[in-house]
Every structure is written in C-alpha cells, then in structure tokens.
Design a protein around this motif. Structure first.
Motif, mmCIF file in Angstrom:
data_model
loop_
_atom_site.group_PDB
_atom_site.id
_atom_site.type_symbol
_atom_site.label_atom_id
_atom_site.label_comp_id
_atom_site.label_asym_id
_atom_site.label_seq_id
_atom_site.Cartn_x
_atom_site.Cartn_y
_atom_site.Cartn_z
ATOM 1 N N MET A 14 -12.792 -17.030 23.822
ATOM 2 C CA MET A 14 -12.221 -17.029 22.477
ATOM 3 C C MET A 14 -11.487 -15.717 22.196
ATOM 4 O O MET A 14 -10.336 -15.703 21.740
ATOM 5 N N ASN A 15 -12.148 -14.596 22.474
ATOM 6 C CA ASN A 15 -11.560 -13.297 22.178
ATOM 7 C C ASN A 15 -10.311 -13.026 22.995
ATOM 8 O O ASN A 15 -9.355 -12.417 22.503
ATOM 9 N N ASN A 16 -10.315 -13.459 24.234
ATOM 10 C CA ASN A 16 -9.138 -13.293 25.082
ATOM 11 C C ASN A 16 -7.913 -13.943 24.440
ATOM 12 O O ASN A 16 -6.816 -13.364 24.403
ATOM 13 N N LYS A 17 -8.116 -15.129 23.888
ATOM 14 C CA LYS A 17 -7.007 -15.846 23.242
ATOM 15 C C LYS A 17 -6.590 -15.173 21.937
ATOM 16 O O LYS A 17 -5.401 -15.111 21.598
ATOM 17 N N ILE A 18 -7.567 -14.659 21.192
ATOM 18 C CA ILE A 18 -7.245 -14.006 19.917
ATOM 19 C C ILE A 18 -6.463 -12.726 20.152
ATOM 20 O O ILE A 18 -5.462 -12.460 19.460
ATOM 21 N N VAL A 19 -6.868 -11.922 21.117
ATOM 22 C CA VAL A 19 -6.145 -10.681 21.408
ATOM 23 C C VAL A 19 -4.707 -10.982 21.814
ATOM 24 O O VAL A 19 -3.761 -10.333 21.346
ATOM 25 N N ALA A 20 -4.521 -11.969 22.664
ATOM 26 C CA ALA A 20 -3.166 -12.335 23.091
ATOM 27 C C ALA A 20 -2.317 -12.780 21.906
ATOM 28 O O ALA A 20 -1.124 -12.446 21.814
ATOM 29 N N ASN A 21 -2.936 -13.507 20.993
ATOM 30 C CA ASN A 21 -2.217 -13.989 19.814
ATOM 31 C C ASN A 21 -1.793 -12.832 18.909
ATOM 32 O O ASN A 21 -0.652 -12.784 18.429
ATOM 33 N N ILE A 22 -2.701 -11.880 18.683
ATOM 34 C CA ILE A 22 -2.374 -10.733 17.839
ATOM 35 C C ILE A 22 -1.272 -9.896 18.484
ATOM 36 O O ILE A 22 -0.345 -9.417 17.805
ATOM 37 N N ALA A 23 -1.332 -9.698 19.788
ATOM 38 C CA ALA A 23 -0.276 -8.959 20.479
ATOM 39 C C ALA A 23 1.071 -9.638 20.297
ATOM 40 O O ALA A 23 2.111 -8.968 20.153
ATOM 41 N N ASP A 24 1.054 -10.952 20.263
ATOM 42 C CA ASP A 24 2.292 -11.717 20.176
ATOM 43 C C ASP A 24 2.875 -11.746 18.764
ATOM 44 O O ASP A 24 4.087 -11.588 18.587
ATOM 45 N N ILE A 25 2.032 -11.916 17.749
ATOM 46 C CA ILE A 25 2.571 -12.175 16.410
ATOM 47 C C ILE A 25 2.456 -11.010 15.439
ATOM 48 O O ILE A 25 3.187 -10.965 14.442
ATOM 49 N N ALA A 26 1.566 -10.051 15.698
ATOM 50 C CA ALA A 26 1.310 -9.000 14.696
ATOM 51 C C ALA A 26 1.798 -7.619 15.108
ATOM 52 O O ALA A 26 2.009 -6.759 14.239
ATOM 53 N N PHE A 27 1.955 -7.360 16.381
ATOM 54 C CA PHE A 27 2.375 -6.042 16.860
ATOM 55 C C PHE A 27 3.900 -5.946 16.790
ATOM 56 O O PHE A 27 4.610 -6.607 17.553
ATOM 57 N N LYS A 28 4.385 -5.144 15.856
ATOM 58 C CA LYS A 28 5.817 -5.023 15.619
ATOM 59 C C LYS A 28 6.198 -3.554 15.455
ATOM 60 O O LYS A 28 5.592 -2.834 14.668
ATOM 61 N N ASN A 29 7.189 -3.116 16.224
ATOM 62 C CA ASN A 29 7.737 -1.765 16.086
ATOM 63 C C ASN A 29 6.668 -0.686 16.181
ATOM 64 O O ASN A 29 6.657 0.278 15.417
ATOM 65 N N GLY A 30 5.756 -0.868 17.108
ATOM 66 C CA GLY A 30 4.762 0.149 17.384
ATOM 67 C C GLY A 30 3.531 0.124 16.511
ATOM 68 O O GLY A 30 2.654 0.980 16.659
ATOM 69 N N LEU B 289 0.735 -2.505 13.798
ATOM 70 C CA LEU B 289 0.265 -3.840 13.457
ATOM 71 C C LEU B 289 0.551 -4.144 11.999
ATOM 72 O O LEU B 289 0.203 -3.350 11.112
ATOM 73 N N ASN B 290 1.184 -5.288 11.751
ATOM 74 C CA ASN B 290 1.281 -5.781 10.386
ATOM 75 C C ASN B 290 -0.118 -6.116 9.878
ATOM 76 O O ASN B 290 -1.068 -6.229 10.655
ATOM 77 N N ILE C 241 4.527 -12.599 5.258
ATOM 78 C CA ILE C 241 3.919 -11.592 6.116
ATOM 79 C C ILE C 241 3.808 -10.280 5.347
ATOM 80 O O ILE C 241 4.806 -9.770 4.824
ATOM 81 N N ASN C 242 2.589 -9.737 5.276
ATOM 82 C CA ASN C 242 2.375 -8.420 4.679
ATOM 83 C C ASN C 242 2.592 -7.391 5.787
ATOM 84 O O ASN C 242 1.811 -7.303 6.729
ATOM 85 N N THR C 243 3.669 -6.603 5.649
ATOM 86 C CA THR C 243 4.059 -5.679 6.721
ATOM 87 C C THR C 243 3.564 -4.250 6.496
ATOM 88 O O THR C 243 3.938 -3.344 7.244
#
Length: 390
Positions: free
Chosen positions: A270-286, A288-289, A297-299
């Motif tokens: 479960m955690n492996n999938k969650i980490v990958a998801n956060i890396a994909d959708i929340a990590f922006k310009n150095g 985390l949103n 989206i709250n940036t």
C-alpha cells in the motif's frame, strides 16, 4: 552534506528556539508567537503542543544523550502531569491557560494519542515508571471511552460525552471520524508497544492497521481518504498530500515494531503505491503542494508537509529501492532551507509560503499546532537513517 545540514538545523536552530520558550515561572512552554516574532507569555498553552514538545526533547536525549535535553523533557512532563491530566475523570484536556489552569476541558482522542506518544518516549528516555504507567492508563481510557463498534471517536466532553468535532474538521465538513486521528493513534500505540511490549496494545495496533487498509485506503486512487461519517463511509472529496506521505513511513514503522510479516507485506505494498502517487501528483517545482479539495489544488508550501515529505521519500528510497525518491527528499530540503526556515534572529520555521516563497503573515510561528514535532522529528529521523544515505 545533506545530513550534516539537517543536523546543524536541529542542534543550532530548532533546539535553541524552543529552549528560549521555556516558561520558568509557570512551567511548560509559552504557547504563542505571531509571525512577526512577538511572544505572548500570557497565551493559553495547547496540550497537543506540550505533548509534542515532550516527545521532541525526549527523543533529542535518546539521540544525543545530553542531559540538557532530558531536563527540558522533565520540565514539560512535570507541567503536563500537574496541569493537563484530568486526575478525576481521566484523560488530558485540550488547552490550559498560561498559569496551568484549565482553559478548554474537551477530551479529544487525537490529543490523548499525542500524550501517549510523548509519555512512551519520555519513559524510554527517563526510565520513569510513572510515565509508562500513565501511558498505559491513558491507553485503557481511550479504548474504553473513545471507541464504538466501528472505529475511534473524535471529540468528547470532560465527562466523555460526544461533542461536535470542530477541532479536526475543515473544508466545510463536520467529520464523525478522521484518518488523522486513526493515524496518530497508530503512531502512539507503536511507541507504547515498543517500550511496553503490552499484548493488548499490540492487538489494538493490529486493528488500526487493518482499519487503515480496509476503510481509509482508497485502493483505486492509491491514497488515503480523510473524513468519514460514524460508519466510516467517506465524506467529501479531499486528498491530503502531507498526511499521505507522513502515513507511509509511520505505518511502515508500526509494522516493523509489531513484527507481523503478513501485515507488513500488505501495508508495505500500500505504502509503495502511495509514495509513487505523491511523487507523481504533489511534488512540483522542488516542493510539495498541500492538498486537493475536489478540483482545487492548494499550492501553499506548508512547513510540516515538506518535513514529512523528506522523511517519507527517504523511507521510500530505503524500502522500495527507488533512487529518485532520495533526490526528491534532497530537493525538498533545499527548498525548505531556502524558503521555509526562518532566517530572522529569534525565528524558527515559517508556517507556510506561497509559490513565490512569501510567508503568510496570518500564520503564527508558535501556536497550539505549530511545534517542533514535524521539523524536529524530520531532523532526528534523517540523523538516524544517515548511514544509509551517503
């Protein structure tokens, strides 16, 4: 080096800041400093704030072995036992006044969790059997007063009657149950089981992990759901990026302490999938949103979200072998030290900054929620894990 910078931030910046907030007259620590660094010595003192301070200094002592940290932890512990514990009806209050008298007698399960967490670490540091005894008593109180047939309740009165959950509801929703409270009970029970070996704690920790997987984990979206009704059916459409990344390493740690291979495998996947998801959708310009509410989206770059991101991605790198996660963690630290660490004399970390790096002036430097728990713990975790990072 990355790890050296973080150790320096802890020892030479975060710790001295909180040292200066020690209230030698009334006990405990001062409860409020605004964004302009004006300290209000008469402000109420949050019990969550004090639990987190107790946890922080206890773990600084466990990490470095310096007596000054244990002395600070004991100062906080003494204040809490005297003023924050309801010795008549059990549990801890939500808020006390500057002089230690009761300000808000609400008993919130989230608040009980953090005191259990702190007491467990303080016992580990001090070997004070009274701290462990109180932690186990509070565990029994939570299990007796703060549960129903489904999961854990949230806000209760001093007499343990349900009251509206304003404290942990937001976005126009009023939640009967929350992911956040379940997560931090898991965190608390992990530490309590680690130091006590109590089988009843282990049983309830297993229940919490199963509840997280069955009800809180959105298997289609690879994320954790946030707010629920009394039956643990989801309400609202919110995705908290910070809580997701924080949960991954806390839940992995819970499985390590519990030592059940089957549960470890389930939660690890479960955690492996969650980490990958956060890396994909929340990590922006150095950075985390913060979160998504429906389509918005709250940036804002929130202090605790970046701190938990650093630990969560380091944990992901160490457990799941994705080298990019270590690079993300380093980028998060670079962003944090440049934008969120408060470089003014007498400052600590800004609560949050916008996409241009401007801090929000309405958010305090210290308040019932703003504490050395997320950023201090991040530093301590990086130090513990540092031999595997270089």
């Amino acid at each position: 080096m990355f790890t050296d910078e973080i150790k320096n931030e802890l020892v030479n910046h975060i710790v001295p800041f909180w040292d200066a907030l020690c209230d030698k007259e009334n006990g405990g620590f001062y409860g409020y400093m605004d964004s302009s660094l004006n300290l209000d010595k008469n402000a109420p003192k949050g019990v969550i704030l004090h639990s987190r301070i107790l946890w922080f200094y206890s773990n600084c002592y466990l990490t470095f072995g310096e007596q000054k940290y244990l002395d600070m932890a004991r100062h906080c512990y003494d204040f809490m036992v005297k003023n924050c514990v309801d010795h008549e009806k059990g549990g801890v209050y939500w808020m006390v006044n500057a002089d230690g008298t009761v300000n808000d007698s609400m008993k919130h399960t989230y608040c009980q969790a953090f005191f259990i967490y702190a007491l467990s670490s303080y016992y580990d540091a001090s070997k004070d059997e009274n701290a462990l005894k109180l932690a186990l008593e509070l565990f029994e109180t939570v299990e007796e007063k703060c549960t129903d047939d489904v999961a854990y309740l949230e806000a209760l009165s001093r007499d343990w009657e349900l009251v509206p959950n304003d404290a942990l509801s937001e976005n126009g929703l009023m939640a009967d149950k929350t992911m956040n409270t379940t997560l931090h009970l898991t965190e608390a029970y992990t530490e309590l089981y680690r130091v006590s070996g109590d089988k009843r704690v282990a049983e309830r920790l297993m229940f919490q992990l199963q509840l997280t997987y069955d009800k809180i984990y959105d298997k289609a979206g690879n994320k954790l759901l946030v707010f629920f009704d009394k039956n643990m059916d989801v309400i609202g459409d919110i995705h908290s990026y910070g809580h997701d990344i924080e949960a991954t390493w806390l839940l992995d740690r819970a499985c390590d302490v519990l030592g059940d291979p089957k549960m470890s495998a389930v939660i690890g996947e479960m955690n492996n999938k969650i980490v990958a998801n956060i890396a994909d959708i929340a990590f922006k310009n150095g950075a985390l949103n913060n979160e998504r509410d429906k389509t918005e989206i709250n940036t804002w770059r929130v202090w605790w979200v970046q701190a938990e991101g650093i630990v969560g991605f380091i944990n992901g790198y160490q457990r799941y072998g994705e080298k990019n996660y270590l690079e993300i963690a380093k980028q998060l630290w670079d962003y944090t030290k440049d934008n969120i660490v408060d470089k003014r004399p007498g400052g600590e970390w800004h609560w949050e900054v916008d996409e241009q790096g401007n801090s929000r002036k309405s958010r305090a430097e210290v308040d019932p929620w703003k504490c050395p728990y997320h950023n201090g713990r991040m530093c301590l975790e990086v130090i513990k894990r540092s031999t595997h990072l270089n």
